[in-house]
Design an enzyme around this catalytic site. Structure first.
Site, mmCIF file in Angstrom:
data_model
loop_
_atom_site.group_PDB
_atom_site.id
_atom_site.type_symbol
_atom_site.label_atom_id
_atom_site.label_comp_id
_atom_site.label_asym_id
_atom_site.label_seq_id
_atom_site.Cartn_x
_atom_site.Cartn_y
_atom_site.Cartn_z
ATOM 1 N N ASP A 38 0.856 -1.198 0.000
ATOM 2 C CA ASP A 38 0.000 0.000 0.000
ATOM 3 C C ASP A 38 0.885 1.239 0.000
ATOM 4 O OD1 ASP A 38 -2.256 1.950 0.547
ATOM 5 O OD2 ASP A 38 -3.354 0.086 0.873
ATOM 6 N N ASP A 60 4.042 2.965 -3.666
ATOM 7 C CA ASP A 60 3.030 3.478 -4.597
ATOM 8 C C ASP A 60 3.110 2.624 -5.867
ATOM 9 O OD1 ASP A 60 1.651 4.830 -6.563
ATOM 10 O OD2 ASP A 60 2.434 6.811 -6.034
ATOM 11 N N VAL A 61 2.063 1.886 -6.167
ATOM 12 C CA VAL A 61 2.124 0.958 -7.311
ATOM 13 C C VAL A 61 2.271 1.685 -8.645
ATOM 14 C CG1 VAL A 61 0.864 -0.920 -6.170
ATOM 15 C CG2 VAL A 61 -0.413 0.759 -7.532
ATOM 16 N N TYR A 153 -12.936 6.714 -14.257
ATOM 17 C CA TYR A 153 -13.175 5.453 -13.536
ATOM 18 C C TYR A 153 -13.856 4.442 -14.460
ATOM 19 C CZ TYR A 153 -14.517 2.317 -9.717
ATOM 20 O OH TYR A 153 -14.674 1.220 -8.893
ATOM 21 N N LYS A 157 -12.289 0.903 -15.743
ATOM 22 C CA LYS A 157 -12.868 -0.378 -15.312
ATOM 23 C C LYS A 157 -13.350 -1.195 -16.520
ATOM 24 C CE LYS A 157 -12.030 -0.080 -10.878
ATOM 25 N NZ LYS A 157 -11.008 -0.944 -10.241
ATOM 26 N N THR A 187 -16.526 0.592 2.058
ATOM 27 C CA THR A 187 -15.069 0.703 2.225
ATOM 28 C C THR A 187 -14.700 2.185 2.252
ATOM 29 O OG1 THR A 187 -14.544 0.850 -0.125
ATOM 30 C CG2 THR A 187 -14.729 -1.372 0.794
ATOM 31 N N THR A 190 -16.256 4.133 -0.724
ATOM 32 C CA THR A 190 -17.695 4.399 -0.821
ATOM 33 C C THR A 190 -18.298 5.076 0.406
ATOM 34 O OG1 THR A 190 -17.966 2.144 -0.051
ATOM 35 C CG2 THR A 190 -18.275 2.529 -2.406
HETATM 36 N N1 LIG Z 1 -16.057 -0.356 -2.570
HETATM 37 C C1 LIG Z 1 -16.814 -0.574 -3.636
HETATM 38 O O1 LIG Z 1 -18.049 -0.482 -3.593
HETATM 39 C C2 LIG Z 1 -16.149 -0.932 -4.938
HETATM 40 C C3 LIG Z 1 -16.975 -1.212 -6.032
HETATM 41 C C4 LIG Z 1 -16.384 -1.552 -7.241
HETATM 42 C C5 LIG Z 1 -15.014 -1.632 -7.345
HETATM 43 N N2 LIG Z 1 -14.236 -1.350 -6.260
HETATM 44 C C6 LIG Z 1 -12.765 -1.450 -6.424
HETATM 45 O O2 LIG Z 1 -12.212 -2.163 -5.340
HETATM 46 C C7 LIG Z 1 -10.829 -1.810 -5.228
HETATM 47 C C8 LIG Z 1 -10.485 -1.580 -3.755
HETATM 48 O O3 LIG Z 1 -11.188 -0.470 -3.273
HETATM 49 P P1 LIG Z 1 -11.857 -0.384 -1.831
HETATM 50 O O4 LIG Z 1 -13.302 -0.194 -2.052
HETATM 51 O O5 LIG Z 1 -11.406 -1.507 -0.956
HETATM 52 O O6 LIG Z 1 -11.278 1.027 -1.326
HETATM 53 P P2 LIG Z 1 -10.281 1.445 -0.171
HETATM 54 O O7 LIG Z 1 -10.084 2.902 -0.339
HETATM 55 O O8 LIG Z 1 -10.767 0.959 1.148
HETATM 56 O O9 LIG Z 1 -8.934 0.677 -0.507
HETATM 57 C C9 LIG Z 1 -8.088 1.030 -1.582
HETATM 58 C C10 LIG Z 1 -6.652 0.899 -1.104
HETATM 59 O O10 LIG Z 1 -5.779 1.146 -2.222
HETATM 60 C C11 LIG Z 1 -4.690 1.910 -1.733
HETATM 61 N N3 LIG Z 1 -4.035 2.654 -2.797
HETATM 62 C C12 LIG Z 1 -4.524 3.749 -3.441
HETATM 63 N N4 LIG Z 1 -3.612 4.200 -4.324
HETATM 64 C C13 LIG Z 1 -2.541 3.374 -4.237
HETATM 65 C C14 LIG Z 1 -1.288 3.343 -4.881
HETATM 66 N N5 LIG Z 1 -0.955 4.246 -5.809
HETATM 67 N N6 LIG Z 1 -0.403 2.381 -4.546
HETATM 68 C C15 LIG Z 1 -0.706 1.468 -3.591
HETATM 69 N N7 LIG Z 1 -1.908 1.428 -2.946
HETATM 70 C C16 LIG Z 1 -2.792 2.383 -3.272
HETATM 71 C C17 LIG Z 1 -5.330 2.851 -0.713
HETATM 72 O O11 LIG Z 1 -4.367 3.450 0.141
HETATM 73 C C18 LIG Z 1 -6.295 1.933 -0.020
HETATM 74 O O12 LIG Z 1 -5.709 1.287 1.099
HETATM 75 C C19 LIG Z 1 -10.620 -0.613 -6.137
HETATM 76 O O13 LIG Z 1 -9.990 -1.045 -7.338
HETATM 77 C C20 LIG Z 1 -12.026 -0.130 -6.431
HETATM 78 O O14 LIG Z 1 -12.151 0.526 -7.665
HETATM 79 C C21 LIG Z 1 -14.764 -0.999 -5.057
#
Ligand SMILES: NC(=O)c1ccc[n+]([C@@H]2O[C@H](COP(=O)([O-])OP(=O)(O)OC[C@H]3O[C@@H](n4cnc5c(N)ncnc54)[C@H](O)[C@@H]3O)[C@@H](O)[C@H]2O)c1
Length: 249
Positions: A38, A60-61, A153, A157, A187, A190
């Protein structure tokens, strides 16, 4: 614990919160050794402090060289790589095309798409040695559908779906590539929006016939399935994990 991932080694990005945190924890509890990645400054080490099978890497990825460094760290630590879970993602600032900020476009593409491409590219030579390679990406409802706004976004996706299908073809007999399509999961991405826009939250909750929001663990369970040997004949698909929201007319 059933040991579904016994002996496997995994990389999980975005593992300090939400879906990535829950998935890293579940993979480890099922026997995998996990490199959790992360951004620097996130509470990665704290959230995984109780899991000896999880090694944490602040990175940072999207940084240049990050993909090679992450894969090298996994190989150094585990001597193998079986599972790549490309989870880190962002919605960015959002907005409609006409007034959209191009810097946001580049930022969202860099994280949601280019980092997935780079990590897959760096990992494939090692995944091919696994015997049961797994690449799992994260799509969205917006891998198939669109609304006005969230242009970057939605574009990324959709592209994740295409990239995953290519990866499934190219991994061929070495393993599988799939993407998850989460519904509304509570999360860090959202929760602030749902708090700000209660009508939007109500819409998504009622849209899912199961009558609730998803939890990160709902997605982690699907990731576990795709990562396991049980999913050996499942490749190139988008797996909906949305409480039935999308099929609900
Ligand atoms: N939560 C939802 O409803 C939902 C729905 C569809 C898709 N998603 C996808 O799920 C995935 C995870 O999201 P989430 O909902 O768990 O959100 P989240 O914000 O809880 O987690 C995302 C994590 O990614 C990390 N991150 C961000 N930029 C980064 C980088 N450059 N390098 C390394 N780490 C990085 C953040 O610090 C965070 O810990 C995402 O790809 C998101 O698009 C989520």
């Amino acid at each position: 614990m059933t040991g579904l991932l016994e002996g496997k080694a995994a990389i999980v990005t975005g593992a300090a919160s939400g879906i990535g945190e829950a998935s890293a924890r579940l993979m480890a509890s099922e026997g995998a050794r996990v490199l959790a990645v992360d951004l620097p400054g996130k509470p990665l080490a704290q959230v995984h402090a109780g899991s000896p099978s999880i090694i944490c890497m602040d990175m940072d990825v999207t940084a240049l060289g990050a993909a090679d460094a992450i894969v090298a760290a996994a190989i150094d630590a585990f001597g193998r790589l079986d599972i790549l879970f490309n989870n880190a993602g962002t919605v960015g600032k959002g907005g409609v095309v006409e007034t959209h900020d191009e810097a946001d476009w580049n930022f969202v593409i860099g994280l949601n798409l280019t980092s997935v491409y780079r990590l897959s590219k760096a990992a494939i030579p090692f995944l091919k040695q696994s015997g049961a390679a797994r690449i799992i990406n994260v799509g969205s409802v917006r891998s198939d559908f669109a609304d006005s706004g969230a242009v970057a976004y939605t574009s990324t996706k959709h592209a994740v779906a295409g990239l995953t299908k290519v990866l499934a073809c190219e991994l061929g007999p070495y393993g599988t590539a799939n993407y998850i399509q989460p519904g509304a999961i509570l999360t860090g991405i959202t929760s602030p929006a749902f708090e700000r826009m209660p009508d939007y939250a109500k819409y998504w909750k009622e849209r899912a016939p199961v009558g609730r929001f998803g939890e990160s663990e709902d997605i982690a369970n699907a990731v576990l399935y795709l990562a396991s040997d049980e999913a050996d004949f499942v490749s190139g698909i988008g797996l909906w994990v949305d409480g039935g929201a999308v099929s609900h007319y």
